[in-house]
Structure formats: structure tokens, C-alpha cells
Design an enzyme around this catalytic site. Structure first.
Site, PDB file in Angstrom:
ATOM      1  N   ASP A   1       0.795  -1.226   0.000  1.00 20.25           N
ATOM      2  CA  ASP A   1       0.000   0.000   0.000  1.00 20.25           C
ATOM      3  C   ASP A   1       0.827   1.275   0.000  1.00 20.25           C
ATOM      4  OD1 ASP A   1      -0.519   0.677   3.481  1.00 20.25           O
ATOM      5  OD2 ASP A   1       0.827  -0.826   2.641  1.00 20.25           O
TER       6      ASP A   1
ATOM      7  N   ARG B   1      10.965   4.014  -3.496  1.00 24.39           N
ATOM      8  CA  ARG B   1      11.398   2.639  -3.777  1.00 24.39           C
ATOM      9  C   ARG B   1      11.861   2.523  -5.221  1.00 24.39           C
ATOM     10  NH1 ARG B   1       8.184   0.050   0.250  1.00 24.39           N
ATOM     11  NH2 ARG B   1       8.586   1.482   1.969  1.00 24.39           N
TER      12      ARG B   1
ATOM     13  N   LYS C   1      -6.425  -0.372   6.715  1.00 26.19           N
ATOM     14  CA  LYS C   1      -5.253  -0.179   7.555  1.00 26.19           C
ATOM     15  C   LYS C   1      -5.046   1.298   7.810  1.00 26.19           C
ATOM     16  CE  LYS C   1      -0.658   0.888   6.956  1.00 26.19           C
ATOM     17  NZ  LYS C   1       0.460   0.916   5.996  1.00 26.19           N
TER      18      LYS C   1
ATOM     19  N   GLU D   1      -2.849  -0.262  13.789  1.00 20.28           N
ATOM     20  CA  GLU D   1      -1.389  -0.231  13.720  1.00 20.28           C
ATOM     21  C   GLU D   1      -0.793   0.908  14.543  1.00 20.28           C
ATOM     22  OE1 GLU D   1       0.256  -0.038   9.765  1.00 20.28           O
ATOM     23  OE2 GLU D   1       2.321   0.110  10.487  1.00 20.28           O
TER      24      GLU D   1
ATOM     25  N   GLU E   1       2.463   1.952  15.490  1.00 17.50           N
ATOM     26  CA  GLU E   1       3.884   1.652  15.338  1.00 17.50           C
ATOM     27  C   GLU E   1       4.755   2.520  16.226  1.00 17.50           C
ATOM     28  OE1 GLU E   1       5.651   1.810  11.400  1.00 17.50           O
ATOM     29  OE2 GLU E   1       7.645   1.377  12.212  1.00 17.50           O
TER      30      GLU E   1
ATOM     31  N   LYS F   1      -1.587  -4.676  14.275  1.00 18.05           N
ATOM     32  CA  LYS F   1      -0.319  -4.651  13.536  1.00 18.05           C
ATOM     33  C   LYS F   1       0.681  -3.856  14.369  1.00 18.05           C
ATOM     34  CE  LYS F   1       1.843  -3.356   9.104  1.00 18.05           C
ATOM     35  NZ  LYS F   1       1.685  -3.307   7.648  1.00 18.05           N
TER      36      LYS F   1
ATOM     37  N   SER G   1       7.319  -4.875   9.868  1.00 18.45           N
ATOM     38  CA  SER G   1       8.736  -5.235   9.879  1.00 18.45           C
ATOM     39  C   SER G   1       9.636  -4.059  10.228  1.00 18.45           C
ATOM     40  CB  SER G   1       9.149  -5.852   8.532  1.00 18.45           C
ATOM     41  OG  SER G   1       8.614  -5.103   7.455  1.00 18.45           O
ATOM     42  N   GLY G   2       9.105  -2.848  10.163  1.00 16.75           N
ATOM     43  CA  GLY G   2       9.906  -1.676  10.521  1.00 16.75           C
ATOM     44  C   GLY G   2      11.132  -1.627   9.636  1.00 16.75           C
ATOM     45  N   GLY G   3      12.296  -1.482  10.235  1.00 21.31           N
ATOM     46  CA  GLY G   3      13.500  -1.395   9.412  1.00 21.31           C
ATOM     47  C   GLY G   3      14.264  -2.698   9.342  1.00 21.31           C
TER      48      GLY G   3
ATOM     49  N   SER H   1       2.668  -8.773   8.344  1.00 21.08           N
ATOM     50  CA  SER H   1       2.103  -7.808   7.415  1.00 21.08           C
ATOM     51  C   SER H   1       3.304  -6.979   6.985  1.00 21.08           C
ATOM     52  CB  SER H   1       1.029  -6.926   8.067  1.00 21.08           C
ATOM     53  OG  SER H   1       0.603  -5.938   7.132  1.00 21.08           O
TER      54      SER H   1
ATOM     55  N   ARG I   1       8.378  -3.750   3.087  1.00 20.75           N
ATOM     56  CA  ARG I   1       9.775  -3.843   2.661  1.00 20.75           C
ATOM     57  C   ARG I   1      10.347  -5.236   2.885  1.00 20.75           C
ATOM     58  NH1 ARG I   1      12.079   1.060   6.056  1.00 20.75           N
ATOM     59  NH2 ARG I   1      10.163   0.679   7.252  1.00 20.75           N
TER      60      ARG I   1
ATOM     61  N   TYR J   1       6.783   7.565   5.654  1.00 17.77           N
ATOM     62  CA  TYR J   1       6.151   6.772   4.607  1.00 17.77           C
ATOM     63  C   TYR J   1       5.605   7.679   3.527  1.00 17.77           C
ATOM     64  CZ  TYR J   1       6.440   2.422   7.171  1.00 17.77           C
ATOM     65  OH  TYR J   1       6.892   1.303   7.793  1.00 17.77           O
TER      66      TYR J   1
END
Lengths: 359, 358
Positions: free
Chosen positions: A31, A40, A143, A184, A186, A226, A267-269, A296, A299, A359
Site C-alpha cells: 500500500d 522505492r 489499515k 497499527e 507503530e 499490527k 517489519s519496521g527497518g 504484514s 519492505r 512513509y
């Protein structure tokens, strides 16, 4: 009343949330907003135009063997309406492959005045209407990413409260409109703190989230969580997957009610391989886990695939194989059977941490 | 810091886990002097120290009863009493694998400006008192918060006050080596239906666990003592399976898996009702990450008291009656209870008293 919605929708929410938590499956977070996917694509020298964004997602969704490892894919709004080169809607390809389409509904973060760079997330205006349209287009879950950070005085009580209640309001609006909300909160990995600090903050944040969800009458059985894994800060020494697993699962045991069917980690970094190994260790841990523990990943599922593709048609097959390798590895990790033997693609062991990642 | 991990952390976790052993539960024998007086007048027994001692000796020395129990909650007076042989009750219980607990709250007081809602007192010098109780052999404590259902109740104030009081009590206990039983009782009084009770119970429990988190309470070293989710006392009764489903659903939505055991209060339920409901919960095919057991007062002692009537010659009969209820509830924690184990009509008698004040 606990949950304000039409009774029939409640069953659908519960069934969809449970399906997403199917052992052996997880979520591909595809997303990335137009801005983010641009970063990216830039890293592999690919132009950020609609056809390339479409081509990338087609590569991912049609990768042989990948969809059976997935229960959901999170999409950006543009992608919800895109088609394969055959003219088939992506949402139909996913549905036929047993994968639920999801949709990112937040509108990014804005700063909280008077704080030290803390943020809240926007996107509540007209959210109900937007959810209805997304449901009509085939989405079945949503999300919304809230972001907190660890510092001297962070996260502040203000930031925790704002983000928790924003998540709760988003969650109930989704449920009113047939979408399972992924919650989520984070907590960024940035910092030099140790794993105990991360654990303490994670527990405090999650406790606030579940209080807010309760206040807003959210049906927990029709939600997913998440969260970040509990790890040392990015500037601190790394620890073994078993240590991450222990601290993470304990934090969740102390805060996440059993009514929540599944927890799908971000997964973060972390590198692709790190994320998989940590998830695997959690599923091997012998302790109380009344929710399934899955992934979920954005990267951490796409990194080596992107590098292998590099925007070239002739690389598509190899890139799809790279994606399959990560999907299979993570599928095994949800069962605690990953043996660490996945063929490491280009960059699979590479850290994906970017300081203060936006993001 | 997340949870407070002081010098007693390991012991607290071990004790809480033991109390939650499947097949065992808690006898709540912590009636204050005033409250036990009401029980005694119901059987024409004088409320004097020797009678209070006699009753508790009857209960604790009942052949076969202690193996069904993991803990007994005591009132302060009882903590320092002895059997007629001269053995401290506390020692007798410990030797038989039963952990002594202690009621530490000092009753409820009205919250001004509310419609008869209350908060619980007892925080003053609680730390020092806990230390004394620990020295005397207690290893867990109990504090009862009370909420009610009404048109505008429970109010946000009442929920917050009671949740915070429970959290403050809980952390003080843990600092001093006692496992806190957290008891937020939502009274059954009223004409509301089971859904209303479920909604209120979920709201209250959610607030309680937020408060416990705020106060850094180590959940692995606590127990929860909630009401079962039932229709109000003035409403039509429902089957045990219905009570089981609503109760377990409410707990799954609010009680973190880190909590090792949930020990239900019986409220005004009859002995048999309480057992059947507990049994139904343990038979329910829903994932339960904590054990579900009992912490019963009236629902364990009612028929025993009647059988005793304060007379020495009735002790054996009363003890046999007590064993029947202990065994029934022990089976219920395993989902193995078969109804009608006791032919005693007293077992089916409702123990509900409107606006019950302990």
C-alpha cells in the site's frame, strides 16, 4: 451496547478477521502511497509513473506460488482500481487466489504542536463514505498507521492518547462499513534505548489502544493488530531472535485480549531475513498465545524482489521467484517451521532501516 | 518501566499460578465480624469469638475438603486464630497445600453526588499492614470494589474511582509480597437483561486493566475475581450455557492472557447455580488463556451453616455437606460436574439479598 453495527456485518467482520489469521498465511503490505513508492522505484532507477506502479503490483500478485502464502494484500487507493495487462482487476485476481484485498485509509501524519516532533494521523473526514466505496470495489479490510517514538520524554501521554483514540475512531467507522480494521500503533525503532525500554513503551501504548477501542465499542473479534516487534533501538546492540520473541510475546500477553484473532507484525527497518527469523522464533515459543502471530510486511517482503526486477521485463520471472522465496519463508515462520534456509536474494540480509522513516 | 518487578516477583507469579490450579479454587471465609453476625443470626448462633473460631475450624478441618482448595481468604481476626488443638489456622492450611489470603479493604463509602454509588477504602498504611500479614503467613489479598447497574450507573466517576483504587491496592500488595485478587463486582440488582450486564462488565474490566497497566502492576502475579455475566435479579433467568457464553466472551474481550486465573464471585446465586454456571464455562468450546475457577463465600457455606446450626453434634454432618460443595466446584473447574450431586434443598436456595452490604 458493546458493538454498534448491523448484526449480519458482525459475522462477516469476524469471519474475515479470522481468515486473515489463518496459520501459514499473512499479509503483503503493498500500500505504498504514490510518494513512497516513488522512493522505492528511485532506488532501482525506475520512473515513478502509473504504468510502472501497475507493473510492479502485477509482478507481485501474479508471482507463482505467492498467493497461497497470503491471506490479504493491503493496497493503495490507486491500485484498488488497476488491472493486469490482461485487463483483469487486481482485486479479482486476489479474490480468486483466496486473498482478501485491503485498503490503506489514513492520510499520513501531521505534527502535534507543543511536542518534540510527535505526530498524529489524519484521515477521519468522510472516512465512512470512503469505506463504503472501498467495500463496493472489493476491499474487505483496512489499515491506518499511527506512529509513536521513543525519546527522553517520548512518547508523551498526549501522543499516546491522540493516537490511540484516532485508531479507535477509525476502527469503529470501518466496522460500520464492513471493513475489518487493522489497528497499527507503530513505535519507531529509532534510538539508543534497550529492549526493556521498548517493551515498557509497547505495553503502555497497547494498553491505551485497547482502552480506546473499548470506549469506542469496537468489536475486537473483527479487528487485527499490527504492532512493532519488541527490539532494542536502532542504535543499540542487536539481540537474538529468541530474545525478541520473548519480550514481544510477553508484551502482547499483558495487553492484547484473547478476542483479537490475529496479530500481524510490521517489519519496521528489519531486513527480510531478520523479520522472518523473529516471527519464526515467536511461533516456536512455548507460552500462552491465544491469537495467531503472522506478518504484514512491506519492505521485508519486497526488497530483494524490487532489486531483482530493477524495472526490466526480462527480470520479472526471477523477481517473482525472489518474492516466492520470502513468502514461503514467512509462511513457514507463522508455523514456527522456518529452517533459516531460504535462498537469500539480493539484499535479503540488508537492513531496511531508514532513520526517522517517513512513509 | 512496564510492570514493577520487585523482590517478590517470582514468588507472586508462582503463588498466583498455584491458586489457579485446575481442580482447585478459593473458599472466601473472610466475612467481617459484622457480616458473619448476619450469617449467624440466620441460624440462631451468637456472634462471639469462640463461635467464629468454631465455624472456621469446622470448615478448614472438613475431611477431604482442603484438596479441593488452593486458597482460603481470611478476615484479620481469623489470621491469628488457632484450632482447638492450639495450631494456628494459617499453619494448618499451609500444611495441607492451601494458601492463606487476607481481606484488606475497609468497606465501601458513598461517592458524593452520585446515586448511591460507592468507592472502597483501605489504602492508608496498606503497605505496612501487608507486611504484617505476610509475616503472619498470608500470601494473597483481596479488595472488593462495588459497582451497580442503573439508568445512569455505573457512572464514569464510579468506574474510574473503583478501577484506580483497585490498581493502587494491587501494586501496594505486590510491593509487599501478596498476590492481589482484583475484585470489581458489578451487582446483580436490577431488571436489566444479560446484554446490559455484559456491556457494563466489559466497560468496567477494560477500565480496570487500563488502571492496572498505568500503575505498573505485574499481571502474571494477580488474579481477577469478577461477577459472572447474568440477567439482573429482577429479570428472567437464563440457562448456564448462556451465562457461560456471555461471561467468557466478556473476559476474552478484556482480560489479558498474562493473568493466570479468574476466580468468580458467586454474588446472590444459589450453591447449585454457581456450580452449574462455572461448569458450563469450563465446558465451553472457546479459547480461554486463563483458568476459570471459584472464590465462593455463600455459595460454598450456605448449606453447611444450616446443617451446623451452631451445634457441636452437627459438626460431622456439616463437614460432609461442605465437602459436597467443595467437590462439586472442583469438578466444575474441570467441566466435569454432574448436576444434582447434592440432594440438599438448601443448595438450590437463592442467596440473593437486594442491595447486599458486606
Amino acid at each position: 451496547m458493546r458493538f454498534y453495527c448491523f448484526e449480519t456485518s458482525a459475522d462477516e467482520l469476524i469471519a474475515n478477521a479470522a481468515y486473515i489469521g489463518t496459520p501459514g498465511k499473512g499479509i503483503l503490505a503493498a500500500d505504498e502511497s504514490t510518494g513512497t513508492i516513488g522512493k522505492r522505484l528511485a532506488s532501482i532507477n525506475v520512473e515513478n509513473v502509473e504504468t510502472n506502479r501497475r507493473a510492479l503490483r502485477e509482478l507481485l500478485f501474479t508471482a507463482p506460488g505467492a498467493l497461497p502464502c497470503l491471506s490479504g494484500v493491503i493496497l493503495f487507493e490507486e491500485t484498488l482500481y488497476q488491472k493486469s495487462s490482461d485487463g483483469k482487476l487486481f482485486v479479482d485476481i486476489l479474490k480468486e487466489g483466496g486473498v482478501l484485498p485491503g485498503i490503506k485509509v489514513d492520510k499520513g501524519t501531521v505534527e502535534l504542536a507543543g511536542t518534540n516532533g510527535e505526530t498524529t494521523t489524519q484521515g477521519l473526514d468522510g472516512l465512512g463514505e470512503r469505506c463504503k466505496k472501498y467495500y463496493e470495489a472489493g476491499a474487505r479490510f483496512a489499515k491506518w498507521r499511527a506512529v509513536l517514538k521513543i525519546g527522553e520524554n517520548e512518547p508523551s501521554e498526549h501522543s499516546i492518547h491522540e493516537n490511540a483514540y484516532g485508531l479507535a475512531r477509525y476502527a469503529v467507522i470501518c466496522q460500520e462499513n464492513g471493513l475489518v480494521p487493522i489497528v497499527e500503533p507503530e513505535i519507531l525503532v529509532d534510538g539508543s534505548h534497550d529492549i526493556h525500554k521498548c517493551a515498557a513503551v509497547t505495553e503502555r501504548v497497547l494498553a491505551a489502544c485497547y482502552k480506546a477501542l473499548s470506549d469506542h465499542h469496537v468489536l475486537l473479534e473483527g479487528t487485527l493488530l499490527k504492532p512493532n516487534m519488541v527490539t532494542p533501538g536502532s542504535d543499540s546492540a542487536k539481540v537474538a531472535p529468541e530474545v525478541i520473541a520473548e519480550h514481544t510475546v510477553r508484551a502482547l500477553q499483558r495487553t492484547v485480549p484473547a478476542a483479537v484473532p490475529a496479530i500481524v507484525f510490521l517489519s519496521g527497518g528489519q531486513s527480510e531475513e531478520e523479520a522472518t527469523k523473529n516471527l519464526n522464533a515467536m511461533n516456536q515459543l512455548k507460552t500462552k498465545k491465544p491469537w495467531s502471530l503472522s506478518f504484514s510486511f512491506g519492505r521485508a517482503l519486497q526488497q530483494s524482489t524490487l532489486k531483482t526486477w530493477a524495472g526490466k521485463e526480462e527480470n520479472v520471472k526471477a523477481a517473482q521467484e525472489a518474492l516466492y522465496v520470502r513468502c514461503k519463508a514467512n509462511s513457514e515462520a507463522t508455523l514456527g517451521t522456518y529452517k533459516g534456509d531460504a535462498k537469500l536474494g539480493d539484499g535479503a540480509a540488508e537492513s531496511l532501516h531508514v532513520k526517522d522513516y517517513k512513509y | 518501566m512496564s510492570a514493577f518487578v520487585g523482590k517478590y516477583a517470582d514468588e507472586l507469579i508462582k503463588t498466583a499460578k498455584y491458586i489457579a490450579t485446575p481442580g482447585k479454587g478459593i473458599l472466601a471465609a473472610d466475612e467481617s465480624t459484622g457480616t458473619i453476625g448476619k450469617r449467624f443470626s440466620g441460624i440462631n448462633v451468637e456472634n462471639i469469638e469462640s463461635n467464629r473460631q468454631a465455624l472456621r475450624e469446622l470448615l478448614f478441618t472438613s475431611p477431604g475438603a482442603l484438596p479441593c482448595l488452593s486458597g482460603v481468604i481470611l478476615f484479620e481476626e481469623t489470621l491469628y486464630q488457632k484450632t482447638s488443638d492450639g495450631k494456628p489456622f494459617v499453619e494448618f492450611l499451609q500444611e495441607n497445600g492451601v494458601i492463606p489470603g487476607i481481606k484488606v479493604d475497609k468497606g465501601v463509602v458513598d461517592l458524593a453526588g452520585t446515586n448511591g454509588e460507592t468507592t472502597t477504602q483501605g489504602l492508608d498504611s496498606l503497605g505496612a499492614r501487608c507486611q504484617e500479614y505476610y509475616k503472619a503467613g498470608a500470601r494473597f489479598a483481596k479488595w472488593r470494589a462495588v459497582l451497580k447497574i442503573g439508568a445512569t450507573e455505573p457512572s464514569e466517576l464510579s468506574i474510574q474511582e473503583n478501577a484506580k483504587g483497585l490498581a493502587r491496592y494491587a501494586i501496594i500488595c505486590q510491593e509487599n509480597g501478596l498476590v492481589p485478587i482484583v475484585e470489581p463486582e458489578v451487582l446483580t440488582d436490577g431488571s436489566h437483561d444479560i446484554k446490559k450486564c455484559a456491556a457494563v462488565t466489559e466497560t468496567v474490566l477494560s477500565a480496570v486493566y487500563k488502571a492496572l497497566n498505568d500503575h505498573h502492576v505485574l499481571l502474571e502475579g494477580t488474579l481477577l475475581k469478577p461477577n459472572m455475566v447474568t440477567p439482573g435479579s429482577d429479570s428472567a433467568k437464563v440457562a448456564p450455557e448462556v451465562i457461560a457464553e456471555y461471561t467468557v466472551t466478556a473476559l476474552r474481550r478484556t482480560v489479558p492472557p498474562a493473568v493466570p486465573g479468574i476466580v468468580f464471585l458467586s454474588g446472590g446465586q444459589s450453591e447449585e447455580e454457581a456450580t452449574l454456571n462455572l461448569n458450563a464455562m469450563n465446558k465451553l468450546d472457546l479459547l480461554k488463556p486463563w483458568t476459570l475457577t471459584f472464590s465462593f463465600g455463600r455459595a460454598l457455606q450456605q448449606s453447611t451453616l444450616k446443617a451446623w446450626g451452631g451445634k457441636k453434634e452437627n459438626v460431622a454432618k456439616a463437614q460432609a455437606t461442605f465437602l459436597v460443595r467443595c467437590k462439586a466446584n472442583s469438578d466444575a473447574t474441570l467441566g466435569k460436574y454432574i448436576a444434582g450431586a447434592s440432594g440438599d434443598s438448601a443448595a438450590s436456595e437463592s442467596l440473593f439479598v437486594k442491595g447486599y452490604s458486606y
